[in-house]
Structures are given as C-alpha cells and as structure tokens.
Design a protein around this motif. Structure first.
Motif, PDB file in Angstrom:
ATOM      1  N   GLU A  43       0.848  -1.213   0.006  1.00  0.00           N
ATOM      2  CA  GLU A  43      -0.115   0.053   0.096  1.00  0.00           C
ATOM      3  C   GLU A  43       0.827   1.218   0.110  1.00  0.00           C
ATOM      4  O   GLU A  43       0.363   2.229  -0.524  1.00  0.00           O
ATOM      5  N   SER A  46       1.939   2.144  -3.418  1.00  0.00           N
ATOM      6  CA  SER A  46       0.859   2.256  -4.331  1.00  0.00           C
ATOM      7  C   SER A  46       0.563   3.778  -3.891  1.00  0.00           C
ATOM      8  O   SER A  46      -0.047   4.565  -5.091  1.00  0.00           O
ATOM      9  N   LEU A 103      -8.252   5.490 -10.105  1.00  0.00           N
ATOM     10  CA  LEU A 103      -8.585   4.738  -8.978  1.00  0.00           C
ATOM     11  C   LEU A 103      -8.500   3.165  -9.048  1.00  0.00           C
ATOM     12  O   LEU A 103      -8.322   2.385  -8.551  1.00  0.00           O
ATOM     13  N   VAL A 106      -5.618   1.045  -9.530  1.00  0.00           N
ATOM     14  CA  VAL A 106      -5.184   0.470  -8.173  1.00  0.00           C
ATOM     15  C   VAL A 106      -5.857  -0.770  -7.648  1.00  0.00           C
ATOM     16  O   VAL A 106      -7.121  -0.669  -7.613  1.00  0.00           O
ATOM     17  N   ARG A 111      -5.845   0.112  -2.484  1.00  0.00           N
ATOM     18  CA  ARG A 111      -6.204   1.493  -2.798  1.00  0.00           C
ATOM     19  C   ARG A 111      -6.109   2.211  -1.389  1.00  0.00           C
ATOM     20  O   ARG A 111      -6.767   1.649  -0.572  1.00  0.00           O
ATOM     21  N   VAL A 114     -10.568   6.362  -0.246  1.00  0.00           N
ATOM     22  CA  VAL A 114     -10.754   6.779  -1.521  1.00  0.00           C
ATOM     23  C   VAL A 114     -11.048   8.536  -1.562  1.00  0.00           C
ATOM     24  O   VAL A 114     -10.786   9.253  -2.139  1.00  0.00           O
TER      25      VAL A 114
END
Length: 226
Positions: A43, A46, A103, A106, A111, A114
């Motif tokens: 994560e 990312s 988005l 990912v 992710r 959001v």
C-alpha cells in the motif's frame, strides 16, 4: 450572455490544449497502473504512485488557460470569468473520468481511502487551474503554462522534502497524522478555489484603461482587454 457563451463554445474547444492534457493524463494512468506490480511493497508504494499520477495530470491542467488567441478573444462581449469558467467546465467531465480510471487501476486491497485521496487530487487540480488563472491575470503571456508547471512541480518537491513535519501533507495511510493532514488538504482546496476565482476576475486597472484619450483633441481610442 448565455447565447454569447454558446457561440464561444466551439472556438474555446478548438483552443483547448487537449494534446498536453491528454499526454499528462496518459502518463498519470501509466503511473497508476504500476501499482499492480508493486509486489511486497504494498500500500505504501501504491499511495506514492497514485500521488505521482495526480501530480502528472495536474501538470497538464496548468496549460488549460494557454490560448494563442487570448488577445483576440479578450475583445468579445463575454467577460474573462465566463471564458475561464467555460474552459474549466469543458475539462471537468474528462478529469472526473480520468480520476475514476486511475482509482480503478489500483488493486482494491492496495487502494488508499478513496475520499481522502480524492481530496488530495481535487486540491492539486484546483491549485493547477488557480495558478494558471493568476498567471493569466498578472501577465500578458498567451502561454503561461510552462512557468506555472515549473512552479507547481517546485511546490510539490518543497512540500515533500522541506515542509515542517507537524504540518505534513504527504503522509502514509498508517501514520497518526493522516486525518490531520487531510484537514489541511481541505484548507488547501478552499484556498485554491478562492485564489482561482479571484484570479479569473478582470483587473480593475485594465478595465479602467480600456478607454484612454488619444492626442490633444481628446478623442478616445478603444484598447482590448487582456
């Protein structure tokens, strides 16, 4: 005014820097797609790749108000705020679609939250357009995007490496400062929108200078607004 705006729609579409924005958007999506091969880094990497994607697209948006015909369209009855609002309105759907695609690229398990990362993206995009609006208002340049892009990139680097830790904006998800950082992002977004609105307003001195005496006879000569 609505009729004049509609008549201006096609000329504005023709002058939009779609190539630059499209290239920036493509680069951003490529960065977002790299999150699928982050492997064990997970994560944290990312999140950084997604932030880099946001910056890439924002660097394209700074060219939104570049217009080689700026000093020609400035003489039309539609005021500058309406012309800028029209450009922004035309690019908003594409920006929303781009962000949705970024988005979705990912993986769900990697992710970041959001709502929070969307707030960061919105603030970055608003800063890009606000910088362009201020550059147009404060200069006669028809293509100020390059200088604004350099300023935005420099600001991002400074915010990452030199910004005081207690006011940090770019923090990892697991950091205790995550919520406070996004309170600050909300402030950045609000300030960017305000600066953008003020930057879109026609300078008073130029409005006042639209007519000026010419020669000793006191005749008036019109001068286009920039």
């Amino acid at each position: 005014m609505p009729r004049l705006t509609r008549e201006l729609l096609l000329p504005v579409c023709r002058t939009l820097p779609l190539g630059v924005v499209g290239t920036a958007g493509g680069a951003g999506l490529l960065l977002a797609a790299l999150t699928r091969i982050t492997g064990e880094t997970g994560e944290r990497l990312s999140l950084q790749l997604l932030r880099a994607a946001v910056l890439a697209f924002a660097l394209g948006l700074v060219f939104l108000l570049d217009d080689p015909a700026r000093h020609t369209t400035a003489t039309v009855p539609v005021p500058r705020p309406a012309r800028i609002a029209l450009r922004v309105a035309l690019v908003v759907p594409a920006t929303a679609a781009w962000w949705t695609a970024a988005l979705l690229l990912v993986p769900p398990e990697l992710r970041p939250p959001v709502a929070d990362i969307t707030l960061e993206a919105g603030a970055a995009f608003a800063l890009a357009v606000a910088g362009a609006a201020v550059a147009v208002r404060c200069s006669e340049a028809t293509r100020p995007g390059t200088r604004v892009a350099a300023g935005l990139l420099t600001s991002a680097v400074l915010a990452i490496f030199l910004w005081p830790g207690r006011w940090a904006l770019f923090v990892p998800v697991e950091d205790d400062r995550w919520a406070a950082a996004h309170d600050r992002w909300a402030v950045v977004l609000g300030v960017a929108v305000l600066v953008g609105v003020l930057g879109a307003v026609e300078p008073l001195r130029r409005r006042a200078g639209g007519l000026r005496p010419a020669g000793g006879a006191g005749a008036c000569r019109s001068r286009p607004l920039s």
